[in-house]
Design a protein around this motif. Structure first.
Motif, PDB file in Angstrom:
ATOM      1  N   VAL A  62      16.297   3.123   3.595  1.00  0.00           N
ATOM      2  CA  VAL A  62      16.071   4.522   3.387  1.00  0.00           C
ATOM      3  C   VAL A  62      15.432   4.839   1.955  1.00  0.00           C
ATOM      4  O   VAL A  62      15.818   4.427   1.033  1.00  0.00           O
ATOM      5  N   GLY A  63      14.411   5.655   1.858  1.00  0.00           N
ATOM      6  CA  GLY A  63      13.715   5.860   0.577  1.00  0.00           C
ATOM      7  C   GLY A  63      12.504   4.942   0.367  1.00  0.00           C
ATOM      8  O   GLY A  63      11.422   5.312  -0.385  1.00  0.00           O
ATOM      9  N   ASP A  64      12.390   3.903   1.230  1.00  0.00           N
ATOM     10  CA  ASP A  64      11.111   2.978   1.128  1.00  0.00           C
ATOM     11  C   ASP A  64      10.044   3.586   1.582  1.00  0.00           C
ATOM     12  O   ASP A  64       8.764   3.117   1.366  1.00  0.00           O
ATOM     13  N   GLY A  65      10.187   4.601   2.450  1.00  0.00           N
ATOM     14  CA  GLY A  65       9.057   5.044   3.361  1.00  0.00           C
ATOM     15  C   GLY A  65       8.115   5.942   2.285  1.00  0.00           C
ATOM     16  O   GLY A  65       7.038   5.854   2.455  1.00  0.00           O
ATOM     17  N   ALA A  66       8.923   6.511   1.042  1.00  0.00           N
ATOM     18  CA  ALA A  66       7.687   7.203   0.084  1.00  0.00           C
ATOM     19  C   ALA A  66       6.788   6.037  -0.416  1.00  0.00           C
ATOM     20  O   ALA A  66       5.670   6.097  -0.502  1.00  0.00           O
ATOM     21  N   LYS A  67       7.460   4.823  -0.910  1.00  0.00           N
ATOM     22  CA  LYS A  67       6.460   3.790  -1.574  1.00  0.00           C
ATOM     23  C   LYS A  67       5.353   3.388  -0.546  1.00  0.00           C
ATOM     24  O   LYS A  67       4.086   3.092  -0.548  1.00  0.00           O
ATOM     25  N   CYS A  68       5.886   3.382   0.819  1.00  0.00           N
ATOM     26  CA  CYS A  68       5.099   2.662   1.941  1.00  0.00           C
ATOM     27  C   CYS A  68       3.960   3.707   2.101  1.00  0.00           C
ATOM     28  O   CYS A  68       2.886   3.182   2.531  1.00  0.00           O
ATOM     29  N   LEU A  69       4.342   5.013   2.064  1.00  0.00           N
ATOM     30  CA  LEU A  69       3.331   6.180   2.401  1.00  0.00           C
ATOM     31  C   LEU A  69       2.373   6.076   1.217  1.00  0.00           C
ATOM     32  O   LEU A  69       1.027   6.133   1.601  1.00  0.00           O
ATOM     33  N   VAL A  70       2.443   5.937   0.023  1.00  0.00           N
ATOM     34  CA  VAL A  70       1.590   6.008  -1.026  1.00  0.00           C
ATOM     35  C   VAL A  70       0.747   4.667  -0.981  1.00  0.00           C
ATOM     36  O   VAL A  70      -0.365   4.694  -1.149  1.00  0.00           O
ATOM     37  N   ASP A  71       1.344   3.275  -0.693  1.00  0.00           N
ATOM     38  CA  ASP A  71       0.560   2.321  -0.327  1.00  0.00           C
ATOM     39  C   ASP A  71      -0.280   2.475   0.646  1.00  0.00           C
ATOM     40  O   ASP A  71      -1.499   1.787   0.736  1.00  0.00           O
ATOM     41  N   HIS A  72      -0.071   3.109   1.846  1.00  0.00           N
ATOM     42  CA  HIS A  72      -0.798   3.184   2.726  1.00  0.00           C
ATOM     43  C   HIS A  72      -2.182   4.009   2.608  1.00  0.00           C
ATOM     44  O   HIS A  72      -3.250   3.636   3.114  1.00  0.00           O
ATOM     45  N   PHE A  73      -1.794   4.929   1.729  1.00  0.00           N
ATOM     46  CA  PHE A  73      -3.190   5.852   1.230  1.00  0.00           C
ATOM     47  C   PHE A  73      -3.892   5.361   0.006  1.00  0.00           C
ATOM     48  O   PHE A  73      -5.058   5.563  -0.117  1.00  0.00           O
ATOM     49  N   SER A  74      -3.115   4.273  -0.631  1.00  0.00           N
ATOM     50  CA  SER A  74      -4.117   3.737  -1.727  1.00  0.00           C
ATOM     51  C   SER A  74      -4.650   2.533  -1.691  1.00  0.00           C
ATOM     52  O   SER A  74      -5.520   1.900  -2.500  1.00  0.00           O
ATOM     53  N   ASN A  75      -4.252   1.696  -0.755  1.00  0.00           N
ATOM     54  CA  ASN A  75      -4.496   0.420  -0.828  1.00  0.00           C
ATOM     55  C   ASN A  75      -5.387   0.006   0.418  1.00  0.00           C
ATOM     56  O   ASN A  75      -5.710  -1.245   0.540  1.00  0.00           O
ATOM     57  N   SER A  76      -5.918   0.961   1.238  1.00  0.00           N
ATOM     58  CA  SER A  76      -6.788   0.783   2.105  1.00  0.00           C
ATOM     59  C   SER A  76      -7.946   1.541   2.101  1.00  0.00           C
ATOM     60  O   SER A  76      -8.597   1.809   3.306  1.00  0.00           O
ATOM     61  N   ARG A  77      -8.091   2.240   1.264  1.00  0.00           N
ATOM     62  CA  ARG A  77      -9.239   2.995   0.994  1.00  0.00           C
ATOM     63  C   ARG A  77     -10.671   2.803   1.409  1.00  0.00           C
ATOM     64  O   ARG A  77     -11.540   3.432   1.934  1.00  0.00           O
ATOM     65  N   HIS A  78     -10.849   1.539   0.705  1.00  0.00           N
ATOM     66  CA  HIS A  78     -12.374   0.858   1.099  1.00  0.00           C
ATOM     67  C   HIS A  78     -12.800   0.376   2.381  1.00  0.00           C
ATOM     68  O   HIS A  78     -13.784   0.344   2.579  1.00  0.00           O
ATOM     69  N   TYR A  79     -11.709   0.471   3.318  1.00  0.00           N
ATOM     70  CA  TYR A  79     -11.909   0.009   4.779  1.00  0.00           C
ATOM     71  C   TYR A  79     -12.954   0.803   5.239  1.00  0.00           C
ATOM     72  O   TYR A  79     -13.976   0.627   6.142  1.00  0.00           O
ATOM     73  N   ASN A  80     -12.711   2.287   5.217  1.00  0.00           N
ATOM     74  CA  ASN A  80     -13.357   3.218   5.900  1.00  0.00           C
ATOM     75  C   ASN A  80     -14.764   3.368   5.370  1.00  0.00           C
ATOM     76  O   ASN A  80     -15.792   3.413   5.903  1.00  0.00           O
TER      77      ASN A  80
END
Length: 631
Positions: free
Chosen positions: A305-323
């Motif tokens: 519990v609480g790891d979801g926030a970091k996971c969400l940030v990583d989701h949006f910050s580490n895969s931007r170049h693929y689009n």
């Protein structure tokens, strides 16, 4: 030395998790046979080099790491040759796929998915221990570019291969990986991420999905509704973000955010059959997911519990170049189609392609494709070469540059197409719709620009914090004022020319001047605005645009120099592209720098803000009709 039929070097992932395996259930222990069924599919990649300082962040403080000017080669020759042979069948198959087949479909056609299974394409970013390929980032990017020749198929492939796999790779336990990743790798199951809600978007504190721990603490009871869920009709596994409630009080804070693995067949999971109609990417399914009293086993929470926030940030910050990668096939398809279309068309007394207007447009789109390729593969290759390299700012800049430039080039080409663009049966209209959907699907470019600027300014504040405080109160520090007057640098001279082919010397000078402008403007912006920088969103966007242009041009310089030195086909034209871009880069950077230095009162931003406020007060267009009289 061989251990269980696998080289000792390849056993490292197993040894790393040995103590975790000892406590798995007997069922999971049986699954560990996957580890010993491993077979090397491609030659092992080169060992990663130690992490270097963040490259683009340091450009803002006047530090240039010349290592990044040498355009990287992430694969050694043996792996490169094997990989090129392996992707040939993929290229041949994609060339046979008819994009029109996707236009009236709700989902990706089953025979296409089956062919992808046969080509073993669903586990490209999954580790070999879990039946995947574990490709390098640059290798996956090349395959995504190939598949993206059919935009709907490329986007389907992207949404399956990146967001959910990133979460599993970075946050899931070994047991969770063993349970799901082999199925995903073989195309037996599909996974997707469920974040967005009707009224919240991806903001952590606004998500309304709630998970309550049962009294016996054996499972979570999940309730909520997600919209804009990618690949919803094909997916069997949903990674759902929500707030985990353990004490009975509903607290929607980052500390309560969690990520849950939800199987499609779980009772209470409802997939709304209606597909969300989008402007482009026909055949790519997006829909709503409703969760009502869904019982999720406790061991299906990813992390704590609480790891979801970091996971969400990583989701949006580490895969931007693929689009951004998908803009390459779109622009290439548009360029090739337009070339064939106008090559036999006349414009008054000459052929259309001979006119300066057409040549300018074709030069622009060719240069843009070259820029996008250069900066994308520089960034992904850097990921492959350096261990845990900080590239969050680079990926954000890549996203904004590629998506923004793609739309600008398509707009120019549409002017050349003329009225035919308006005809639904023409391919141009579909390409434009697909590009528009890809560019706006995940996040707003305005948010991306502000995010990247603030990231850079934070780094500058750490490096130059004391100097900025003195500059804001210069009379209180006479010694500093004296040194600043008589010893202030008016230029910057990185020896870029020593790392480039001699034909690019003038281009290196252009780049030097731009780098000095970037550092000077950034520092002046912080001195002038202080803690108010977060409120100057237009200026932040301009600063971000400056950085994106400079980073892209550095990638172009390195690529063109390497290409010319090794004698690549048509490499002399790459030098010409470099020279063209040097001139245009300098003009754009100078213009953006002037607008930032002028502040909101010098560039008219404050008046624009006042007009906007009046417009919202009146809730419509505020100016009288030009023919209206008041007498």
């Amino acid at each position: 030395m061989l251990i269980f039929g696998v080289t000792a070097r390849r056993q490292l992932p197993f040894i790393k998790h040995y103590h975790q395996f000892r406590y798995l259930s007997s069922q999971v222990k049986a699954q560990t046979e996957l580890l010993f069924d491993f077979k090397m599919k491609l030659p092992a990649p080169v060992e990663k080099k130690p992490k270097r300082d963040a490259f683009v962040k340091n450009l803002f403080v006047g530090i240039f790491d010349h290592e990044f000017l040498t355009y990287p080669e992430p694969q050694h020759p043996e792996r490169y040759n094997e990989f090129q042979k392996w992707i040939e069948p993929i290229q041949n198959y994609i060339a046979t796929v008819n994009p029109k087949e996707f236009e009236d479909k709700l989902n990706i056609p089953p025979h296409v998915i089956q062919r992808f299974r046969e080509l073993d394409l669903f586990g490209l970013r999954i580790h070999e221990d879990y039946k995947g390929w574990n490709l390098l980032n640059a290798e996956f990017m090349q395959i995504l570019e190939i598949v993206g020749t059919v935009p709907s198929l490329g986007f389907f492939f992207l949404k399956h291969s990146v967001p959910p796999i990133n979460i599993f790779n970075n946050y899931a336990t070994v047991e969770q990986k063993l349970r799901y990743l082999p199925k995903i790798a073989k195309g037996e199951a599909f996974a997707t991420v469920a974040i967005t809600e009707n009224e919240s978007g991806p903001a952590v504190n606004n998500l309304n999905t709630i998970a309550i721990l049962s009294k016996d603490e054996g499972y979570w009871i999940l309730d909520g509704e997600k919209t804009f869920v990618s690949n919803i009709h094909q997916s069997d596994i949903f990674l759902v973000f929500g707030h985990a409630i353990q004490g009975g009080t509903v607290e929607k804070r980052p500390e309560t955010m969690a990520t849950f693995i939800v199987d499609k067949n779980t009772e209470g999971v409802h997939i709304i059959e209606e597909n969300i109609a989008m402007a482009g990417l026909k055949g790519f399914s997006t829909g709503r997911l409703i969760l009502k009293n869904v019982k999720v086993p406790k061991n299906n929470m990813i992390g704590n519990v609480g790891d979801g926030a970091k996971c969400l940030v990583d989701h949006f910050s580490n895969s931007r170049h693929y689009n951004a990668c998908l803009t390459i096939p779109i622009l290439k398809n548009f360029l090739n189609t337009l070339t064939q279309d106008i090559i036999n068309r006349k414009h008054f007394d000459k052929m259309l392609y001979e006119t300066e207007a057409a040549q300018h447009i074709f030069s622009n789109i060719t240069s843009t494709i070259y820029c996008i390729e250069s900066v994308l593969y520089l960034t992904t290759s850097t990921m492959d070469i350096y261990d845990d390299q900080d590239l969050k700012l680079e990926t954000a800049l890549v996203e904004q540059f590629c998506l923004q430039e793609c739309m600008q080039r398509l707009q120019e080409c549409i002017w050349l197409v003329g009225p035919r663009f308006c005809i639904m049966t023409e391919p141009y209209e579909k390409m434009f719709r697909d590009a528009l959907t890809i560019i706006n699907y995940d996040t707003s470019l305005l948010d991306t620009k502000i995010y990247s600027s603030l990231m850079a300014l934070q780094h500058v504040g750490i490096k130059f914090g004391d100097d900025i405080k003195k500059e804001r109160n210069i009379l209180m520090f006479p010694k500093y004022m004296f040194e600043n007057i008589f010893f202030k640098r008016n230029s910057m001279n990185f020896p870029l020319n020593e790392y480039l082919h001699p034909s690019l010397q003038e281009c290196a000078s252009f780049c030097n001047r731009s780098l000095f402008k970037l550092q000077e403007v950034t520092k002046n912006f912080l001195i002038h605005e202080g803690t108010n920088v977060t409120q100057r969103e237009i200026q932040l966007q301009r600063l971000s645009d400056m950085a994106a242009l400079i980073y892209t041009y550095i990638a172009v310089l390195g690529r063109a120099s390497r290409s010319y030195c090794i004698g690549n086909r048509n490499s002399e034209n790459e030098i010409k592209i470099c020279i063209i871009l040097a001139y245009r880069l300098q003009k754009k950077v100078d213009e953006l720098a002037d607008e930032i230095n002028d502040s909101e009162f010098g560039n008219g931003d404050h008046l624009g803000n006042q007009i906007s406020k009046v417009n919202f007060d009146k809730k419509n267009y505020i100016v009288a009709h030009p023919l209206q009289r008041n007498y």
